[in-house]
Each structure stands twice: as C-alpha cells, then as structure tokens.
Design a protein around this motif. Sequence first.
Motif, PDB file in Angstrom:
ATOM      1  N   GLU A   1       0.842  -1.190   0.000  1.00 51.42           N
ATOM      2  CA  GLU A   1       0.000   0.000   0.000  1.00 51.42           C
ATOM      3  C   GLU A   1       0.871   1.232   0.000  1.00 51.42           C
ATOM      4  OE1 GLU A   1      -3.156   0.150   2.806  1.00 51.42           O
ATOM      5  OE2 GLU A   1      -3.554  -1.992   2.663  1.00 51.42           O
ATOM      6  N   PRO A   2       0.361   2.336  -0.585  1.00 50.20           N
ATOM      7  CA  PRO A   2       1.122   3.587  -0.538  1.00 50.20           C
ATOM      8  C   PRO A   2       1.171   4.126   0.895  1.00 50.20           C
ATOM      9  CG  PRO A   2      -0.800   3.786  -1.987  1.00 50.20           C
ATOM     10  CD  PRO A   2      -0.845   2.445  -1.370  1.00 50.20           C
ATOM     11  N   ILE A   3       2.267   4.775   1.222  1.00 49.22           N
ATOM     12  CA  ILE A   3       2.423   5.385   2.541  1.00 49.22           C
ATOM     13  C   ILE A   3       1.779   6.762   2.499  1.00 49.22           C
ATOM     14  CG2 ILE A   3       4.089   6.273   4.219  1.00 49.22           C
ATOM     15  CD1 ILE A   3       6.051   4.125   3.194  1.00 49.22           C
ATOM     16  N   GLU A   4       0.907   7.017   3.449  1.00 49.03           N
ATOM     17  CA  GLU A   4       0.289   8.340   3.553  1.00 49.03           C
ATOM     18  C   GLU A   4       1.335   9.303   4.101  1.00 49.03           C
ATOM     19  OE1 GLU A   4      -2.804   9.183   2.537  1.00 49.03           O
ATOM     20  OE2 GLU A   4      -2.984   7.113   1.824  1.00 49.03           O
TER      21      GLU A   4
ATOM     22  N   MET B   1       9.347   5.948   7.711  1.00 53.63           N
ATOM     23  CA  MET B   1       8.441   5.897   6.560  1.00 53.63           C
ATOM     24  C   MET B   1       8.741   6.971   5.519  1.00 53.63           C
ATOM     25  SD  MET B   1       6.064   3.631   7.188  1.00 53.63           S
ATOM     26  CE  MET B   1       5.073   2.862   8.418  1.00 53.63           C
ATOM     27  N   HIS B   2       9.401   8.046   5.932  1.00 54.06           N
ATOM     28  CA  HIS B   2       9.620   9.181   5.049  1.00 54.06           C
ATOM     29  C   HIS B   2      11.105   9.485   4.920  1.00 54.06           C
ATOM     30  CE1 HIS B   2       5.621  10.120   7.101  1.00 54.06           C
ATOM     31  NE2 HIS B   2       5.309   9.749   5.866  1.00 54.06           N
TER      32      HIS B   2
ATOM     33  N   PHE C   1       1.448  25.037   8.421  1.00 54.43           N
ATOM     34  CA  PHE C   1       1.684  23.679   8.916  1.00 54.43           C
ATOM     35  C   PHE C   1       2.405  23.737  10.255  1.00 54.43           C
ATOM     36  CE2 PHE C   1       1.383  23.189   4.333  1.00 54.43           C
ATOM     37  CZ  PHE C   1       0.565  22.083   4.204  1.00 54.43           C
ATOM     38  N   GLY C   2       2.156  22.727  11.068  1.00 54.08           N
ATOM     39  CA  GLY C   2       2.839  22.620  12.348  1.00 54.08           C
ATOM     40  C   GLY C   2       4.272  22.158  12.162  1.00 54.08           C
ATOM     41  N   SER C   3       4.997  22.140  13.251  1.00 49.11           N
ATOM     42  CA  SER C   3       6.386  21.708  13.209  1.00 49.11           C
ATOM     43  C   SER C   3       6.468  20.204  12.952  1.00 49.11           C
ATOM     44  CB  SER C   3       7.051  22.036  14.551  1.00 49.11           C
ATOM     45  OG  SER C   3       8.375  21.592  14.551  1.00 49.11           O
ATOM     46  N   ASN C   4       7.435  19.824  12.114  1.00 49.34           N
ATOM     47  CA  ASN C   4       7.709  18.417  11.802  1.00 49.34           C
ATOM     48  C   ASN C   4       6.554  17.729  11.058  1.00 49.34           C
ATOM     49  OD1 ASN C   4       9.756  16.501  11.855  1.00 49.34           O
ATOM     50  ND2 ASN C   4       8.887  15.458  13.613  1.00 49.34           N
ATOM     51  N   ILE C   5       5.804  18.502  10.282  1.00 50.62           N
ATOM     52  CA  ILE C   5       4.698  17.968   9.475  1.00 50.62           C
ATOM     53  C   ILE C   5       5.130  17.938   8.012  1.00 50.62           C
ATOM     54  CG2 ILE C   5       2.302  18.372   8.714  1.00 50.62           C
ATOM     55  CD1 ILE C   5       2.529  17.542  11.646  1.00 50.62           C
ATOM     56  N   VAL C   6       4.737  16.867   7.297  1.00 54.92           N
ATOM     57  CA  VAL C   6       5.057  16.730   5.879  1.00 54.92           C
ATOM     58  C   VAL C   6       4.197  17.718   5.098  1.00 54.92           C
ATOM     59  CG1 VAL C   6       5.019  15.178   3.894  1.00 54.92           C
ATOM     60  CG2 VAL C   6       5.718  14.319   6.138  1.00 54.92           C
TER      61      VAL C   6
ATOM     62  N   ILE D   1       9.010  -0.780   1.693  1.00 52.25           N
ATOM     63  CA  ILE D   1       9.682  -1.132   0.446  1.00 52.25           C
ATOM     64  C   ILE D   1      10.479   0.070  -0.048  1.00 52.25           C
ATOM     65  CG2 ILE D   1       9.335  -1.843  -1.957  1.00 52.25           C
ATOM     66  CD1 ILE D   1       8.602  -4.011  -0.012  1.00 52.25           C
ATOM     67  N   ARG D   2       9.813   1.226  -0.017  1.00 50.68           N
ATOM     68  CA  ARG D   2      10.470   2.467  -0.407  1.00 50.68           C
ATOM     69  C   ARG D   2       9.866   3.602   0.420  1.00 50.68           C
ATOM     70  NH1 ARG D   2       9.662   4.516  -6.431  1.00 50.68           N
ATOM     71  NH2 ARG D   2       7.694   5.262  -5.598  1.00 50.68           N
ATOM     72  N   PRO D   3      10.695   4.398   1.092  1.00 47.14           N
ATOM     73  CA  PRO D   3      10.142   5.512   1.868  1.00 47.14           C
ATOM     74  C   PRO D   3       9.667   6.636   0.943  1.00 47.14           C
ATOM     75  CG  PRO D   3      12.532   5.532   2.002  1.00 47.14           C
ATOM     76  CD  PRO D   3      12.146   4.295   1.234  1.00 47.14           C
ATOM     77  N   SER D   4       8.732   7.428   1.427  1.00 44.68           N
ATOM     78  CA  SER D   4       8.234   8.567   0.661  1.00 44.68           C
ATOM     79  C   SER D   4       9.270   9.684   0.704  1.00 44.68           C
ATOM     80  CB  SER D   4       6.937   9.097   1.275  1.00 44.68           C
ATOM     81  OG  SER D   4       5.954   8.113   1.273  1.00 44.68           O
TER      82      SER D   4
END
Length: 185
Positions: free
Chosen positions: A131-134, A144-145, A156-161, A176-179
């Motif tokens: 599945e894709p990583i949100e 994950m990232h 955006f808040g601190s440390n948010i993608v 499998i692969r990080p975003s």
Amino acid sequence: MEKEQNLEQEEMVAAEIDPEETAEETVQQSEKGSEENGRIAELESKLEEAENRYLRLQADFDNFRRRSRLDLEAGAKYRAQSLISDLLPAMDNFERALKMEADNDQAKSLMQGVEMVYRSILEALKKEGAEPIEAEGKEFDPNMHQAVMQVQEENFGSNIVVEEFQKGYILKDRVIRPSMVKVNQ
C-alpha cells in the motif's frame, strides 16, 4: 582317631594359607577395586559429556528448525517484494502521466485508459499487501519518510510533511520504499 584326623586337616589347611600371600591378595584385590572405581568414574564422566553433547545438538537442531520455519514464513509473507520493487518506477511514471492535462477528447480517453491501468495495478499491489504510505499532512516519521527538503510555512505545524515528491510503499509491515517529502521545520 577322629581328633587326630581333624588336627591333620587343620594343619594342612594352615600350611596352605600363608599370611604373606593373604596380604598380597588383599592388596591386589584393593588395587583392582580402586582401578575399577577409577574406570567407573571415567566412564561416568564420558557418559555425562556425551549426554551434554547430545542435549546441545538437540537444542541446535531445534533452533535450526525454528529459524527455517521463520525463514519460510517470511519468504511466503514477502514473496512479492522484488516484483513490487520492480513495479514502483512504472507506478511513478503512471502518476506523472496522470498529472498531465488533456486538451482534446482523444487525449482525455487516453488518460482514462492510463488511469484504469494505474488503478488495476494499484489493486493488484493491495491484494499482495502493498500500500502507498500516507505522507502529506502527517507527522514526519524517519522510518516511513525520507526528507529531501525543509521549509518554514506557517500553515503547517512543526515536523509535518508539507509535500510528497515521490510516493513510498509499504508491504505488510516492511517499508519497500520511503516517501520522499518536504518537511516543515
């Protein structure tokens, strides 16, 4: 007469038993006994060593059997990992193609076909557990990232993608692969 015969027999028996010979026999029997005791102790020691070696071998075999079972389970669980890894660049190309704007009917129908193929591959991946990583709007997780940029935005808040550059995928519980993402400071 009987008394004389008994005395003669006793003398003959006494003459046959020599006290020195009796002492030697006792010493020899004692030495034999200590040799036998030493031999018994040696055999008991060898038996204990063999039992310990047997128990270690049995424990090693049990560990080998457990590791083999775990390897087989992991192999079955992640059997599609290499195929999924090979498909990810194609998925990226599909996503780039879907971002294109279609200006005529022919291009729109082509884009619909591309989107259908993309969805069917995505469904096949989901069936296998991938599945894709949100990422966008989620808190940055280094497991994950993969942060490739940092920005400072007030929305955006601190440390948010903030933005996702390349989708990451997870197979069951393995990344499998990080975003590849842009993260707010």
